[in-house]
Design a protein around this motif. Structure first.
Motif, PDB file in Angstrom:
ATOM      1  N   HIS A 220      15.305  34.457 -18.477  1.00 25.61           N
ATOM      2  CA  HIS A 220      14.310  33.393 -18.404  1.00 25.61           C
ATOM      3  C   HIS A 220      14.480  32.490 -19.627  1.00 25.61           C
ATOM      4  CE1 HIS A 220      10.940  31.330 -16.856  1.00 25.61           C
ATOM      5  NE2 HIS A 220       9.961  31.973 -17.451  1.00 25.61           N
ATOM      6  N   GLU A 221      13.520  31.635 -19.854  1.00 23.29           N
ATOM      7  CA  GLU A 221      13.528  30.865 -21.082  1.00 23.29           C
ATOM      8  C   GLU A 221      12.127  30.898 -21.668  1.00 23.29           C
ATOM      9  OE1 GLU A 221      14.119  26.574 -20.889  1.00 23.29           O
ATOM     10  OE2 GLU A 221      13.678  26.595 -18.753  1.00 23.29           O
ATOM     11  N   ALA A 222      12.024  30.623 -22.956  1.00 21.97           N
ATOM     12  CA  ALA A 222      10.721  30.631 -23.635  1.00 21.97           C
ATOM     13  C   ALA A 222      10.563  29.343 -24.406  1.00 21.97           C
ATOM     14  CB  ALA A 222      10.628  31.828 -24.588  1.00 21.97           C
ATOM     15  N   ALA A 223       9.315  28.876 -24.465  1.00 17.75           N
ATOM     16  CA  ALA A 223       8.975  27.677 -25.259  1.00 17.75           C
ATOM     17  C   ALA A 223       9.759  26.451 -24.799  1.00 17.75           C
ATOM     18  CB  ALA A 223       9.191  27.940 -26.751  1.00 17.75           C
ATOM     19  N   LEU A 224       9.631  26.129 -23.527  1.00 14.80           N
ATOM     20  CA  LEU A 224      10.276  24.930 -22.988  1.00 14.80           C
ATOM     21  C   LEU A 224       9.500  23.697 -23.473  1.00 14.80           C
ATOM     22  CD1 LEU A 224      12.177  23.362 -21.112  1.00 14.80           C
ATOM     23  CD2 LEU A 224      10.627  23.893 -19.230  1.00 14.80           C
ATOM     24  N   VAL A 225      10.041  23.049 -24.484  1.00 16.71           N
ATOM     25  CA  VAL A 225       9.409  21.864 -25.068  1.00 16.71           C
ATOM     26  C   VAL A 225      10.484  20.794 -25.243  1.00 16.71           C
ATOM     27  CG1 VAL A 225       8.196  20.932 -27.093  1.00 16.71           C
ATOM     28  CG2 VAL A 225       7.709  23.264 -26.320  1.00 16.71           C
ATOM     29  N   ASP A 226      10.208  19.593 -24.757  1.00 16.16           N
ATOM     30  CA  ASP A 226      11.083  18.436 -24.941  1.00 16.16           C
ATOM     31  C   ASP A 226      12.520  18.706 -24.485  1.00 16.16           C
ATOM     32  OD1 ASP A 226      11.725  15.861 -25.586  1.00 16.16           O
ATOM     33  OD2 ASP A 226      11.919  16.210 -27.743  1.00 16.16           O
ATOM     34  N   PHE A 227      12.649  19.400 -23.388  1.00 12.30           N
ATOM     35  CA  PHE A 227      13.962  19.754 -22.849  1.00 12.30           C
ATOM     36  C   PHE A 227      13.775  19.974 -21.352  1.00 12.30           C
ATOM     37  CE2 PHE A 227      18.068  22.194 -23.308  1.00 12.30           C
ATOM     38  CZ  PHE A 227      18.698  21.271 -24.122  1.00 12.30           C
ATOM     39  N   PRO A 228      14.839  19.829 -20.558  1.00 14.94           N
ATOM     40  CA  PRO A 228      14.673  20.077 -19.119  1.00 14.94           C
ATOM     41  C   PRO A 228      14.619  21.571 -18.796  1.00 14.94           C
ATOM     42  CG  PRO A 228      16.938  19.460 -19.619  1.00 14.94           C
ATOM     43  CD  PRO A 228      16.174  19.327 -20.906  1.00 14.94           C
ATOM     44  N   VAL A 229      14.106  21.906 -17.627  1.00  9.90           N
ATOM     45  CA  VAL A 229      14.099  23.285 -17.137  1.00  9.90           C
ATOM     46  C   VAL A 229      15.535  23.778 -16.995  1.00  9.90           C
ATOM     47  CG1 VAL A 229      13.669  24.686 -15.064  1.00  9.90           C
ATOM     48  CG2 VAL A 229      11.893  23.158 -15.942  1.00  9.90           C
ATOM     49  N   MET A 230      15.775  24.994 -17.445  1.00 13.00           N
ATOM     50  CA  MET A 230      17.093  25.614 -17.276  1.00 13.00           C
ATOM     51  C   MET A 230      17.140  26.400 -15.968  1.00 13.00           C
ATOM     52  SD  MET A 230      19.109  28.505 -19.545  1.00 13.00           S
ATOM     53  CE  MET A 230      18.036  29.860 -19.093  1.00 13.00           C
ATOM     54  N   HIS A 231      18.052  26.008 -15.104  1.00 14.35           N
ATOM     55  CA  HIS A 231      18.392  26.845 -13.956  1.00 14.35           C
ATOM     56  C   HIS A 231      19.697  27.552 -14.272  1.00 14.35           C
ATOM     57  CE1 HIS A 231      15.202  25.226 -11.617  1.00 14.35           C
ATOM     58  NE2 HIS A 231      15.705  24.013 -11.528  1.00 14.35           N
ATOM     59  N   LEU A 232      20.160  28.370 -13.339  1.00 13.16           N
ATOM     60  CA  LEU A 232      21.425  29.075 -13.528  1.00 13.16           C
ATOM     61  C   LEU A 232      22.307  28.818 -12.328  1.00 13.16           C
ATOM     62  CD1 LEU A 232      19.946  32.495 -14.716  1.00 13.16           C
ATOM     63  CD2 LEU A 232      20.902  30.688 -16.174  1.00 13.16           C
ATOM     64  N   ASN A 233      23.588  28.636 -12.575  1.00 13.50           N
ATOM     65  CA  ASN A 233      24.540  28.514 -11.476  1.00 13.50           C
ATOM     66  C   ASN A 233      25.532  29.667 -11.598  1.00 13.50           C
ATOM     67  OD1 ASN A 233      25.498  27.326  -9.159  1.00 13.50           O
ATOM     68  ND2 ASN A 233      27.006  26.090 -10.253  1.00 13.50           N
ATOM     69  N   LEU A 234      25.679  30.399 -10.506  1.00  8.80           N
ATOM     70  CA  LEU A 234      26.516  31.601 -10.549  1.00  8.80           C
ATOM     71  C   LEU A 234      27.951  31.274 -10.191  1.00  8.80           C
ATOM     72  CD1 LEU A 234      26.589  34.774 -10.710  1.00  8.80           C
ATOM     73  CD2 LEU A 234      26.364  34.733  -8.215  1.00  8.80           C
ATOM     74  N   THR A 487       6.641  29.047 -19.552  1.00  6.77           N
ATOM     75  CA  THR A 487       7.613  29.735 -20.402  1.00  6.77           C
ATOM     76  C   THR A 487       6.922  30.303 -21.638  1.00  6.77           C
ATOM     77  OG1 THR A 487       8.097  27.626 -21.469  1.00  6.77           O
ATOM     78  CG2 THR A 487       9.532  28.266 -19.633  1.00  6.77           C
ATOM     79  N   GLY A 488       5.680  30.761 -21.443  1.00  7.42           N
ATOM     80  CA  GLY A 488       4.952  31.386 -22.548  1.00  7.42           C
ATOM     81  C   GLY A 488       4.255  30.405 -23.469  1.00  7.42           C
ATOM     82  N   LEU A 489       4.217  29.121 -23.082  1.00 11.48           N
ATOM     83  CA  LEU A 489       3.593  28.121 -23.949  1.00 11.48           C
ATOM     84  C   LEU A 489       2.095  28.324 -24.113  1.00 11.48           C
ATOM     85  CD1 LEU A 489       5.388  24.797 -22.972  1.00 11.48           C
ATOM     86  CD2 LEU A 489       5.370  25.913 -25.210  1.00 11.48           C
ATOM     87  N   SER A 490       1.501  29.135 -23.249  1.00  7.28           N
ATOM     88  CA  SER A 490       0.059  29.376 -23.371  1.00  7.28           C
ATOM     89  C   SER A 490      -0.271  30.128 -24.654  1.00  7.28           C
ATOM     90  CB  SER A 490      -0.462  30.134 -22.155  1.00  7.28           C
ATOM     91  OG  SER A 490       0.299  31.301 -21.967  1.00  7.28           O
ATOM     92  N   ARG A 491       0.729  30.738 -25.309  1.00  6.64           N
ATOM     93  CA  ARG A 491       0.451  31.318 -26.625  1.00  6.64           C
ATOM     94  C   ARG A 491       0.116  30.197 -27.616  1.00  6.64           C
ATOM     95  NH1 ARG A 491       4.292  34.838 -30.789  1.00  6.64           N
ATOM     96  NH2 ARG A 491       2.706  34.901 -32.427  1.00  6.64           N
TER      97      ARG A 491
END
Ligand code: NOJ
Ligand code: CA
Length: 697
Positions: A220-234, A487-491
């Motif tokens: 996953h990712e944590a603290a998504l700020v000022d960046f696009p969502v990370m997906h994964l390509n297999l 991504t846990g930003l609610s902390r």
């Protein structure tokens, strides 16, 4: 201040430049090795219990306007640090959380291009976090065209995934081997919002994986700020996941201003499936809250003028007007169609029900003008978020609610028009202040405006956070639907009390296994406004036009208040359906929305899940369990209870004939006394579950 500082050691030592180095978790089970290839390209591996779990995986970036962020590096220095602290979330599954890690920061320089890139690694007992830090350097701004981070899997392992999509997570999960992802890409049963899949082997995070019976992992990712969502390509020839960032409307992935830190890339690791559920890694990688006063943030149990529109054939709109234009439409001359739910009398009925049954709030959707053409938003002016429909008494209803100890919950459907929403936001929050609203459910259905922007692009991500921060200035809590998954930003921003960002109850016919996967995936980033509590599964009983069907037993719906952790819980069904089953409804009235402690007792993704939680404000415990389409018997050991104490147990369980497609309401409620020495034989029907309250005597 509940925060206790246990030990805080920071051994900062500049080591001589090395080509490889290692950082291990405090318990020594997980270790990460960093190295440079012969071309100076950074890479890492992760070992678990002495075996390689993540094979050699690339790190770095490709930039549009600079070279030298992918290879040609030498190590300038490596610094190390360790930390072991406790912190107390404003709300959560636990009232205190241990944050214990060893860190290693590798400072890289590319002398040919004069570029600098630091990679920060943290090893925890429950996994790895890594992020990139761009220190100040000659270039002040960079345009990211690709993030090169890889997660090379140990083989053709099992995944629970939803397709990579720039706009929605409203999919059912698919379980397959990694080699099966391409084959199943078209099987994804998806929702009704806009979608844009990017690859037949693209998947979203949080991605749940199982390497073998004693190795579970989750990316996953944590603290998504000022960046696009990370997906994964297999890459399914060698089972390597590559980071795939969501592009913006200019086609670039991200525009960053240096110095800059990316979000954390996270790999949760555990022996048992329950270790992944219990992991606080994503929260720990987020910053402590920035708010000095959080006393205004309160968990919320609510009902809403909602299900009658979603399932019952009622409407958000007030009229059937055609060729509607909000700028010129005159509601005072319009003929109402008579199916508008957000009318004063109906809302009063909900307020009375909330007051009589101890709910904090009543959500009212369709209170504001504009729903006549809410998806026709190529024209920018869709809603103004301040003008009520003629039959909704804004002031009177808020006064009425307050007189009964209840609040109304605001609703802002932006229909994806971010510029319009931002234009109105200050006025919208001011209106909320004026009438005493302290929570808003927002939404982003449909294509994002400006045109070409995606739900998960950097600009959209920045908007979602801006909305939360601005709301905080007004002491308003936010529950955003169709926004980027949390991504846990609610902390850091604890007024973000909920998100949807997954398939929830609004999809009436989801397969029963869905709720056994969400806690392993979507919920790893933060709470979900899943809107459980559907007691009348046969929707055609009150809406002959609706042949959909809730595929869950009543006991399963009760269990969700415990298994789907959220500080924001809705009782989604109609008041009359709760009145008709008042005995089962008792559990929804009793169940807390904030916890002292949570213990995941047993689970397997896609199969079942059992969790026990202790109320934050009493010594009472609550247990919930859900199963997929298979019936299951389970011996529930109560050894988590305080030894020697007696508890009054109330057990809500599926009866022998209960089933998600028929007899959904064949539940049995029993009351008896128990101690920590007892074991309860539990039966879960297909698509069923159980709920248990344990009041300490
Ligand atoms: C989609 C949301 O998920 C749902 O809860 C809401 O009722 C509609 N949008 C309308 O805003
Ligand atoms: Ca939705």
């Amino acid at each position: 201040m509940k925060n206790r500082l246990l030990i805080m050691t920071a051994i900062l030592s500049a080591l001589p430049a090395l080509a490889a180095d290692r950082v291990a978790s405090p318990d020594g089970k997980i270790s990460l090795d960093f190295s440079l290839t012969a071309d100076g390209a950074p890479q890492y591996t992760v070992d678990y219990r002495g075996e390689e779990l993540v094979k050699a995986s690339a790190l770095g970036f490709e930039m549009k306007d600079a070279r030298g962020f992918d290879s040609g590096f030498t190590v300038e220095s490596i610094t190390r640090a360790s930390s072991d602290t406790m912190w107390a979330p404003v709300w959560g599954e636990n009232d205190s959380i241990r944050d214990n890690y060893n860190a290693m920061t590798v400072q890289l320089v590319n002398r040919r291009y004069g570029t600098h890139l630091n990679v920060e690694f943290r090893a925890y007992d429950d996994g790895i976090g890594l992020r990139y830090v761009f220190p100040k350097q000659k270039k002040k701004r960079l345009t990211v065209t690709d993030e090169l981070t890889e997660f090379a899997m140990p083989g053709d392992i099992t995944a629970w995934w939803i397709p990579g999509d720039y706009d929605t997570q409203e999919y059912e999960y698919i379980r397959s081997s990694l080699s099966g992802i391409r084959r199943h890409a078209d099987d994804a049963h998806m929702g009704n919002v806009s979608s844009s899949m990017f690859s037949p082997t693209g998947v979203q995070t949080s991605l749940m994986l199982k390497a073998n019976d004693s190795t579970y992992l989750n990316i996953h990712e944590a603290a998504l700020v000022d960046f696009p969502v990370m997906h994964l390509n297999l890459d399914d020839t060698d089972f390597v996941f590559r980071s795939w960032l969501t592009p913006g409307r200019d086609g670039d992935k991200a525009h960053i201003k240096l110095p800059f830190s990316t979000p954390w890339r996270v790999i949760m690791i555990g022996d048992r499936a329950t270790d992944i559920l219990a992991s606080n890694l994503v929260l720990n990688l987020n910053e402590p809250t920035k708010y000095t006063d959080t006393s205004w943030i309160k968990p919320v149990k609510y009902i809403g003028v909602w299900w009658e529109m979603i399932a019952g054939g009622k409407q958000w709109s007030y009229t059937d007007a055609e060729n509607f234009d909000l700028a010129t439409f005159d509601y005072s001359k319009a003929k109402p169609h008579g199916r508008h739910s957000a009318n004063t009398d109906n809302v009063k009925r909900y307020i009375d029900f909330a007051a009589a049954n101890g709910f904090d709030q009543v959500l009212v959707e369709g209170w504001n003008v504009g729903w006549e053409d809410w998806l026709g938003k190529e024209k920018d002016y869709v809603f103004d978020f301040v003008t009520p429909y003629p039959d909704f008494d804004l002031k009177g209803l808020n006064d009425y609610a307050r007189s009964k100890g209840v609040r109304l919950m605001m609703h802002h459907e932006s229909s994806g028009s971010i510029p319009n929403y931002e234009r109105w936001m200050d006025r919208a929050y001011d209106l909320m202040d004026r009438y005493g609203y302290n929570a808003v459910k927002s939404g982003y259905v449909g294509n994002i405006l400006p045109k070409g922007e995606n739900h998960y692009s950097q600009n959209s991500v920045n908007h979602y956070l801006r909305a939360v921060q601005k709301a905080a200035d007004h002491h308003i809590m936010v529950n955003a639907h169709e926004a980027a998954r949390p991504t846990g930003l609610s902390r850091t921003y604890p007024n973000l009390i909920g998100n949807e960002s997954a398939m929830g109850t609004e999809y009436q016919n989801m397969s029963p296994g869905h709720v056994t996967i969400l806690p392993f995936t979507r919920l790893k980033g933060g709470p979900m406004d899943f809107t459980p509590g559907i007691f009348e599964a046969d929707l055609s009983k009150y809406n002959p036009g609706n042949h959909e069907h809730k595929r869950a037993t009543v006991a399963n719906q009760l269990a969700l208040y415990v298994t789907m952790y959220s500080p924001l819980q809705m009782a989604a069904d109609l008041p009359e359906h709760y009145e008709a089953k008042a005995d089962a409804f008792q559990f929804i009235k009793d169940v807390p929305v904030d916890w002292k402690r949570s213990i995941y007792l047993d689970a397997e993704p896609g199969e079942y899940l059992v969790v026990a939680r202790e109320d934050k404000h009493s010594d009472d415990w609550y247990v919930g369990g859900v199963t997929n389409a298979d019936a299951r018997n389970y011996d529930l050991r109560l050894d988590f209870l305080e030894p020697g104490a007696t508890y009054r147990a109330r057990l809500y369980m599926d009866g022998p004939t209960a089933h998600y497609d028929r007899n959904q309401d064949k539940y049995i409620i029993t009351e008896f006394d128990v101690t920590s020495a007892d074991t309860l034989p539990i039966h879960m029907a297909p698509g069923g579950g159980f709920a248990l309250s344990l009041d300490k005597l």
